[in-house]
Design an enzyme around this catalytic site. Structure first.
Site, PDB file in Angstrom:
ATOM      1  N   ASP A 199       0.859  -1.190   0.000  1.00 49.47           N
ATOM      2  CA  ASP A 199       0.000   0.000   0.000  1.00 49.47           C
ATOM      3  C   ASP A 199       0.891   1.235   0.000  1.00 49.47           C
ATOM      4  OD1 ASP A 199      -2.309   1.759   0.322  1.00 49.47           O
ATOM      5  OD2 ASP A 199      -3.367  -0.043   0.946  1.00 49.47           O
ATOM      6  N   HIS A 271      -2.835   3.017  -4.751  1.00 53.88           N
ATOM      7  CA  HIS A 271      -2.258   2.516  -3.493  1.00 53.88           C
ATOM      8  C   HIS A 271      -0.839   2.007  -3.709  1.00 53.88           C
ATOM      9  CE1 HIS A 271      -5.681   2.974  -0.782  1.00 53.88           C
ATOM     10  NE2 HIS A 271      -6.462   2.604  -1.775  1.00 53.88           N
ATOM     11  N   ASP A 334      -8.903  -0.753  -6.048  1.00 54.58           N
ATOM     12  CA  ASP A 334      -9.733   0.241  -5.375  1.00 54.58           C
ATOM     13  C   ASP A 334      -9.069   1.611  -5.410  1.00 54.58           C
ATOM     14  OD1 ASP A 334      -7.678  -0.817  -3.739  1.00 54.58           O
ATOM     15  OD2 ASP A 334      -8.591   0.049  -1.958  1.00 54.58           O
ATOM     16  N   GLU A 335      -9.883   2.614  -5.250  1.00 60.35           N
ATOM     17  CA  GLU A 335      -9.444   3.979  -4.946  1.00 60.35           C
ATOM     18  C   GLU A 335      -8.220   4.409  -5.764  1.00 60.35           C
ATOM     19  OE1 GLU A 335     -10.935   4.201  -0.325  1.00 60.35           O
ATOM     20  OE2 GLU A 335      -8.993   3.281  -0.690  1.00 60.35           O
ATOM     21  N   PHE A 433     -13.889  -4.460  10.226  1.00 58.46           N
ATOM     22  CA  PHE A 433     -13.603  -4.650  11.648  1.00 58.46           C
ATOM     23  C   PHE A 433     -12.660  -3.567  12.196  1.00 58.46           C
ATOM     24  CE2 PHE A 433     -14.550  -9.535  11.893  1.00 58.46           C
ATOM     25  CZ  PHE A 433     -15.874  -9.274  11.588  1.00 58.46           C
ATOM     26  N   ASP A 434     -12.291  -2.603  11.334  1.00 58.18           N
ATOM     27  CA  ASP A 434     -11.585  -1.442  11.887  1.00 58.18           C
ATOM     28  C   ASP A 434     -12.582  -0.433  12.462  1.00 58.18           C
ATOM     29  OD1 ASP A 434     -12.392  -1.087   9.195  1.00 58.18           O
ATOM     30  OD2 ASP A 434     -10.848   0.402   8.775  1.00 58.18           O
ATOM     31  N   TRP A 482      -8.522  -3.247   8.448  1.00 58.82           N
ATOM     32  CA  TRP A 482      -7.491  -2.278   8.066  1.00 58.82           C
ATOM     33  C   TRP A 482      -6.830  -1.717   9.318  1.00 58.82           C
ATOM     34  CZ3 TRP A 482      -6.681  -2.625   3.056  1.00 58.82           C
ATOM     35  CH2 TRP A 482      -7.736  -3.006   2.221  1.00 58.82           C
ATOM     36  N   THR A 483      -5.534  -1.413   9.205  1.00 60.38           N
ATOM     37  CA  THR A 483      -4.816  -1.113  10.453  1.00 60.38           C
ATOM     38  C   THR A 483      -4.175   0.273  10.496  1.00 60.38           C
ATOM     39  OG1 THR A 483      -2.806  -2.182   9.623  1.00 60.38           O
ATOM     40  CG2 THR A 483      -4.353  -3.558  10.869  1.00 60.38           C
ATOM     41  N   GLU A 484      -4.794   1.252   9.835  1.00 60.62           N
ATOM     42  CA  GLU A 484      -4.252   2.611   9.951  1.00 60.62           C
ATOM     43  C   GLU A 484      -4.087   3.013  11.415  1.00 60.62           C
ATOM     44  OE1 GLU A 484      -6.635   1.752   7.808  1.00 60.62           O
ATOM     45  OE2 GLU A 484      -6.673   3.046   6.035  1.00 60.62           O
TER      46      GLU A 484
HETATM   47  C1  ACM Z   1     -10.968  -0.482   0.574  1.00 62.67           C
HETATM   48  O1  ACM Z   1     -11.427  -0.409   1.715  1.00 62.67           O
HETATM   49  N1  ACM Z   1     -10.362   0.566   0.010  1.00 62.67           N
HETATM   50  C2  ACM Z   1     -11.062  -1.694  -0.213  1.00 62.67           C
END
Ligand code: ACM
Ligand code: ZN
Length: 548
Positions: A199, A271, A334-335, A433-434, A482-484
């Site tokens: 990422d 990303h 994505d994005e 789950f974040d 996701w672990t930001e």
């Molecule tokens: C995502 O949460 N950007 C797949």
């Protein structure tokens, strides 16, 4: 759950030859397809473990099981390669469906049948959950009454794809932490680990052909503090980590021994800022770029107008295919902001050469992303692999054979299945789950936002708004973590559990077996198991909020 009516229980108890009138509760997550409770128990300390006709992987697991029985109970459990009438016995029955099993526990034996390794492994998970929770502790256990309830179980999964995602890119998880995550996935019969290895904020997999990906791309100079985007505040601490190819192989083999396929994700063409920091010539502007220290969606993406980019991607994906036997390779998608492509002469020249036009609700730059996706699909397809990607890959054209992971709600999945694409459902409003899991967010560890309590996870209907023709395209369900804002293993586990237990029932249980109150009544036992096994879990269903 199917139970014998009360009057039949003594009859079953006699038939099964059980030793005592009391039966401990049957608290197995995910709830098996059919459970017929008997009465009484089987005392198994010192019981032999026998098997016949099983493959080497199953035999290895059963030998491990016998060793652990010996250590935990303090009484030797010998292994026999011919089936015995007493003790734990495991035999092949080709009529049992894939990943399914039968388990019959009487007063003197526990018999398992299955047709494949995963079936035997899943049966072990059920048996272990039926054991006293102390089974999950370490070393010899003193003073435990080692009994199994008498029961008959017939079990098989509802969905073939039962996934959980892990993000080592934003915060890195060691091999040991990853194995612990895999262990708890296996306990609840999940079978796919979606591993988000690249990422903007970090590239995490060693690629021999492109060493700077990890030399440069795996370390960011600092991390943004909480949500201090503007004005930006960084913590001043360099942060990094990556997996060597040997470590990747170790994790893949560890997961396979637990019935779990690891699906790697190389997120492209967006990303990609960490990769651009390592190889700036792959971007539209040529850089310089840094490994991103903030969260969000970077505008810096791979340049889709130059052949060098495709050579790079094919070089990376070739090594990825060598490391991961998974049929699916996740290519992200994505994005991917299009601003650089709009301004880049090479990207615009490629758009003209391909004859891409705006129209039908899609820009020519979106269609350029379709081109990138289909080139990767074709490349991987030549090597016998399939792509899976986030639901943005549906925008514009998508070549048949791709699988869509629906994350922006279920709508993308519904559309994709309607258009004939296979789908994994992972809608953010049920399976991110974040997101916070209680309404008392000031008492929760700091997080990204959102609100997905365990009840919400449990309530998801994978077939909602789908036609009968579209339903077979739903391969299964997955949750994403996701672990930001998650930097420690305790916080990671807190976000995972017990929501992943609820997810497992969506993935595994027949629709008629889903019952949140019954599930909740099993959470106390599963909580004891998680405590014994050393997991942190969120106990707000029992009125306790926050990392204890
Ligand atoms: C995502 O949460 N950007 C797949
Ligand atoms: Zn470009």
């Amino acid at each position: 759950m199917k139970r014998f009516v009360l009057s039949l229980i003594p009859v079953l108890a006699i038939a099964l030859g059980c030793s005592a009138p009391q039966t401990p509760g049957i608290h197995v997550i995910p709830q098996p397809l059919e459970v017929m409770t008997g009465s009484g128990t089987y005392s198994f300390a010192g019981a032999p473990v026998s098997y016949e006709g099983v493959d080497a992987r199953t035999a290895g697991q059963l030998q491990n099981f016998a060793t652990r029985l010996t250590v935990r109970t303090g009484k030797a459990s010998p292994v026999s390669e011919t089936l015995l009438e007493k003790g734990f016995s495991f035999s092949v029955d080709p009529s049992v469906p894939a990943e399914g099993y039968t388990l019959t526990v009487t007063g003197k034996a526990a018999k398992v049948t299955a047709s494949d390794f995963k079936g035997f492994y899943n049966a072990l998970q059920t048996i272990w959950q039926l054991f006293p929770a102390e089974w999950f502790g370490e070393g010899p256990a003193k003073g435990v009454k080692w009994v199994l309830p008498c029961v008959e179980i017939r079990d098989e999964p509802r969905f073939a794809y039962r996934g959980m995602h892990m993000d080592p890119s934003r915060h890195f998880w060691t091999v040991e932490e990853t194995k612990k995550y895999i262990d708890v996935m296996a306990l609840y019969k999940l079978n796919r680990l979606h591993w988000h290895l690249s990422d903007d904020q970090g590239w995490r997999v060693e690629i021999k052909k492109y060493p700077r990906l990890t030399e440069v791309g795996s370390v960011r100079k600092e991390t943004m503090v909480k949500k201090n985007f503007d004005p930006y505040v960084g913590d001043g601490q360099p942060y990094g980590g990556f997996y060597t190819q040997d470590e990747i192989r170790e994790v893949v083999a560890y997961a396979a021994d637990r019935g779990i396929t690891v699906i790697p994700e190389i997120d492209l063409p967006g990303h990609m800022q960490a990769a651009l920091a390592a190889y700036p010539e792959l971007g539209c502007t040529g850089g310089p770029y840094d490994v991103w220290t903030t969260w969000g969606v970077s505008e810096e993406v791979l340049c889709a107008g130059q052949e060098k980019t495709y050579e790079f991607l094919e070089g990376v994906l070739s090594e990825i295919m060598d490391l991961f036997p998974s049929e699916y390779i996740h290519i992200g998608g994505d994005e991917c902001p299009k601003i650089r492509w709009e301004q880049c002469p090479r990207c615009q020249a490629r758009i003209r050469a391909l004859g891409l036009k705006d129209g039908a609700g899609h820009t020519k730059e979106q269609r350029l992303q379709n081109y990138v996706t289909s080139r990767m699909q074709e490349f991987l397809g030549r090597h016998g692999r399939k792509i899976i990607g986030w639901d943005e890959i549906l925008e514009g054209e998508l070549t048949p054979g791709a699988t869509v992971m629906s994350w922006r709600g279920a709508a993308g999945g519904i559309e994709a299945a309607g258009r004939g694409f296979d789908v994994v459902m992972t809608p953010n409003d049920y399976f991110y789950f974040d997101y916070y899991q209680s309404e008392e967010q000031d008492r929760e560890p700091f997080g990204i936002g959102g609100y997905v309590p365990v009840e919400k996870v449990y309530s998801f209907d994978p077939y909602e708004r789908l036609t009968d023709a579209a339903k077979p395209h739903i391969l299964g369900v997955q949750a994403n973590l996701w672990t930001e804002y998650i930097a420690t293993p305790e916080h990671l586990e807190y976000m995972l559990l017990p929501r992943m237990c609820a997810l497992s029932e969506v993935q595994w249980c027949a629709e008629e077996n889903r019952d949140f109150e019954r599930f909740k009544s099993s959470l106390e036992h599963t909580g004891d198991i998680l405590d014994q096994a050393g997991y942190t879990w969120c106990q707000y269903v029992f009125g306790k909020v926050g990392l204890q």
